[in-house]
Design a protein around this motif. Structure first.
Motif, PDB file in Angstrom:
ATOM      1  N   THR A 235       9.670   0.947  -4.929  1.00  0.00           N
ATOM      2  CA  THR A 235       9.101   0.153  -3.838  1.00  0.00           C
ATOM      3  C   THR A 235       9.482  -1.330  -3.928  1.00  0.00           C
ATOM      4  O   THR A 235       8.989  -2.134  -3.137  1.00  0.00           O
ATOM      5  CB  THR A 235       7.568   0.299  -3.820  1.00  0.00           C
ATOM      6  OG1 THR A 235       7.088   0.047  -5.146  1.00  0.00           O
ATOM      7  CG2 THR A 235       7.145   1.703  -3.402  1.00  0.00           C
ATOM      8  N   GLY A 240      12.739   1.837  -0.379  1.00  0.00           N
ATOM      9  CA  GLY A 240      11.524   2.345  -1.019  1.00  0.00           C
ATOM     10  C   GLY A 240      10.261   1.992  -0.254  1.00  0.00           C
ATOM     11  O   GLY A 240       9.164   2.440  -0.608  1.00  0.00           O
ATOM     12  N   ASN A 241      10.430   1.153   0.786  1.00  0.00           N
ATOM     13  CA  ASN A 241       9.274   0.786   1.602  1.00  0.00           C
ATOM     14  C   ASN A 241       9.191   1.530   2.922  1.00  0.00           C
ATOM     15  O   ASN A 241       8.296   1.285   3.721  1.00  0.00           O
ATOM     16  CB  ASN A 241       9.277  -0.720   1.847  1.00  0.00           C
ATOM     17  CG  ASN A 241       8.647  -1.442   0.676  1.00  0.00           C
ATOM     18  OD1 ASN A 241       7.426  -1.488   0.556  1.00  0.00           O
ATOM     19  ND2 ASN A 241       9.470  -1.939  -0.218  1.00  0.00           N
ATOM     20  N   LYS A 245       5.444   5.893   1.247  1.00  0.00           N
ATOM     21  CA  LYS A 245       5.919   5.304  -0.003  1.00  0.00           C
ATOM     22  C   LYS A 245       5.467   6.109  -1.224  1.00  0.00           C
ATOM     23  O   LYS A 245       4.377   6.689  -1.219  1.00  0.00           O
ATOM     24  CB  LYS A 245       5.365   3.884  -0.130  1.00  0.00           C
ATOM     25  CG  LYS A 245       5.896   2.950   0.926  1.00  0.00           C
ATOM     26  CD  LYS A 245       5.851   1.516   0.466  1.00  0.00           C
ATOM     27  CE  LYS A 245       4.587   0.795   0.847  1.00  0.00           C
ATOM     28  NZ  LYS A 245       4.612  -0.612   0.421  1.00  0.00           N
ATOM     29  N   ASN A 247       3.827   6.840  -4.653  1.00  0.00           N
ATOM     30  CA  ASN A 247       2.654   6.293  -5.343  1.00  0.00           C
ATOM     31  C   ASN A 247       1.985   7.406  -6.136  1.00  0.00           C
ATOM     32  O   ASN A 247       1.498   8.374  -5.565  1.00  0.00           O
ATOM     33  CB  ASN A 247       1.676   5.702  -4.315  1.00  0.00           C
ATOM     34  CG  ASN A 247       0.443   5.115  -4.972  1.00  0.00           C
ATOM     35  OD1 ASN A 247       0.336   5.044  -6.199  1.00  0.00           O
ATOM     36  ND2 ASN A 247      -0.513   4.682  -4.158  1.00  0.00           N
ATOM     37  N   SER A 380      10.987  -0.453  -9.891  1.00  0.00           N
ATOM     38  CA  SER A 380       9.755  -0.998  -9.322  1.00  0.00           C
ATOM     39  C   SER A 380       8.696  -1.095 -10.417  1.00  0.00           C
ATOM     40  O   SER A 380       8.838  -0.521 -11.501  1.00  0.00           O
ATOM     41  CB  SER A 380       9.247  -0.081  -8.213  1.00  0.00           C
ATOM     42  OG  SER A 380       8.765   1.128  -8.784  1.00  0.00           O
TER      43      SER A 380
END
Ligand code: LMG
Ligand code: NDP
Ligand code: PMR
Length: 403
Positions: A235, A240-241, A245, A247, A380
């Protein structure tokens, strides 16, 4: 040594025609988009007689699980001598998912050097054989062995077969992956884990853990374990955005077994989303590579690495995407983001991570700039979280039956 073979390959294999290498030769990658947003500057001669025995059974999910064992003659990996001097034997590299896309291009690139014997670890035996042939790989440069990463039994069976074949293991490349961008409901591996994380992460985790001993036993000068990562799990990049996304949250879904029954099918415990599950699996891949590095590099000298090979927009990875996406995605990546790379170029890149003497640094996430030169990229925050890596490792150990 030829092992016992029960029967020849059955004719029930389905073989598609997409195993060909892409002829396109675009080698550029975006200097603007492909790099970290946080820091723009960082921006054997083997003759194999292959036979297989296969059985089909129904898993608890109703999916057909193929159990297949391959018997293969052992390679001759003796050190040859020229003018009295010992020359290096062929390297022996296992590449998962080598039946198409990046895996096949890498297998071809390595085989063509004449310095590597490639063990193509694939779920579809005949497809892999056909792909190797149509890619023009010399017959004695590869061995196909069955591996279905969506079944932990199959992973164990593969390790067994590999050991019986008495080939050394110098490099392991965890490349195979599935991507289900349009799925509304989760599907599951043989053991009942959500398919993307189950295949891309858990299957590879068990495989890598079991094969560590084999890597340790190798006498090859540079031993490596490589796990293919991706920009879309990071991210700290534009790519990656793009929603959804990645997580991993607090790992509650993973800890619950990703079974979609008494636990969420998603690592973070949320609602199922196929694209997110894939991106989460890539974060796991990148975290696990670093955890391997921290736990084993010093003791074993093995190089652990991950990479983003570039956007190989026309591979089979997007087979489940809608036709409109498949049509627009390659030109979008070629002409707009300029993140596109051909399968051939991406295969050379992964081939470098396997064999280039200058890429021996361990714990690195490799990327390539617009001139196709490799550089150490930054992951990230989540994909470099030490505590999360340790927890993903420990929870995954339990799920695959190692703890
Ligand atoms: C989902 O949609 C899907 O629903 C899901 O199934 C899965 O596929 C998932 O990620 C995969 O995506 C995502 C959706 C989000 O994207 C789209 O629907 C767009 C599809 C686009 C495909 C290519 C289209 C190309 C269009 C151009 C046409 C050109 C044709 C080429 C011809 C060339 C000829 C010359 O999309 C959106 O929500 C849109 C918004 C996305 C923007 C995301 C960017 C976020 C940027 C954030 C900035 C980051 C900041 C970080 C911090 C910076 C600090 C400096
Ligand atoms: P492909 O779909 O062409 O290749 C994926 C391979 O994985 C295929 O050989 C497929 O086998 C195999 N595979 C899938 N499921 C299993 C399973 N259960 N057991 C064994 N093998 C399996 O995609 P790519 O070449 O694009 O993907 C290769 C890697 O590159 C993946 O790790 C992906 O995440 C990564 N990557 C790809 C990018 C891209 O833009 N394409 C970008 C960044 C990373 P089969 O041939 O039988 O379907
Ligand atoms: Mg993405 C800006 C650069 C960039 C790069 C390098 C990629 C790579 N992508 C970029 C940008 C964008 N993409 C933008 C701006 C959009 C919104 C229009 C966008 C959309 C998009 C979609 C819908 N991109 C995608 C998808 C997918 O379904 C692919 C995916 O996420 O798979 C998980 C994908 C990808 N984009 C990439 C790469 C490498 C992918 C492939 C997936 C991977 O293996 O990680």
């Amino acid at each position: 040594m030829a092992l016992q073979a029960a029967s020849l390959v059955s004719s029930a294999f389905s073989v598609r025609k997409d195993g060909k290498l892409n002829a396109s030769s675009s080698i550029k990658e975006s200097s603007l988009f492909g790099v970290s947003l946080l820091d723009q500057n960082k921006v054997n001669s083997v003759s194999s007689s292959l036979r297989c025995k296969r059985a089909q059974s129904l898993s608890k999910n109703g999916a057909i699980i193929r159990a297949q064992t391959i018997a293969t003659s052992a390679p001759t990996v003796t050190k040859s001598s020229s003018e009295g001097k010992k020359t290096l034997r062929k390297g022996s590299v296992v590449v998962t998912g080598a039946s198409s896309g990046l895996g096949l291009a890498t297998a071809k690139a390595l085989a063509e050097t004449g310095k590597w014997h490639v063990i193509m670890a694939c779920r579809d035996f005949l497809k892999a054989e056909k792909a190797a042939k149509s890619a023009g790989m010399p017959k004695d440069s590869y061995t196909v062995m069955h591996l279905d990463l969506a079944s932990l039994d199959s992973v164990r069976q593969f390790v067994d077969n590999f050991r019986r074949a008495e080939m050394p293991l110098d490099v392991l490349v965890c490349n195979a992956a599935v991507y289900q961008p349009t799925a509304n409901q989760p599907t599951f591996t043989a053991e009942g884990f959500e398919l993307s994380v189950g295949t891309n992460h858990l299957g590879h985790f068990l495989l890598s853990r079991l094969l560590m001993d084999d890597l340790k036993n190798s006498d090859y000068p540079s031993k490596r374990l490589i796990i293919v990562g991706s920009i879309t799990g990071n991210t700290n990049t534009l790519a990656g955005n793009v929603p959804p996304k990645a997580n991993l949250g607090d790992l509650r879904g993973l800890a619950g077994g990703l079974n979609g029954l008494n636990s969420s099918a998603m690592i973070d415990g949320g609602d199922f989303n196929g694209a997110k599950a894939y991106k989460d699996s890539k974060v796991c891949n990148m975290l696990i590579m670093q955890e391997f590095h921290r736990r084993f590099h010093e003791e074993t000298g093995i190089t652990f690495a991950s990479l983003y090979p570039g956007c190989i927009a026309s591979t089979g990875l997007f087979r489940e995407h809608i036709p409109l996406f498949r049509a627009l995605f390659p030109p979008f990546q070629k002409y707009i983001t300029k993140g596109y790379v051909s399968e051939t170029e991406a295969g050379k890149r992964l081939g470098q991570v396997v064999s280039d003497p200058s890429l021996t640094k361990s714990g690195v996430y490799w990327s390539w700039n617009k001139s196709s030169a490799s550089f150490e990229n930054q992951l990230s925050q989540e994909a470099s979280d030490i505590e999360k890596a340790r927890r993903v490792w420990e929870v995954s150990e339990k799920l695959v039956g190692l703890a």
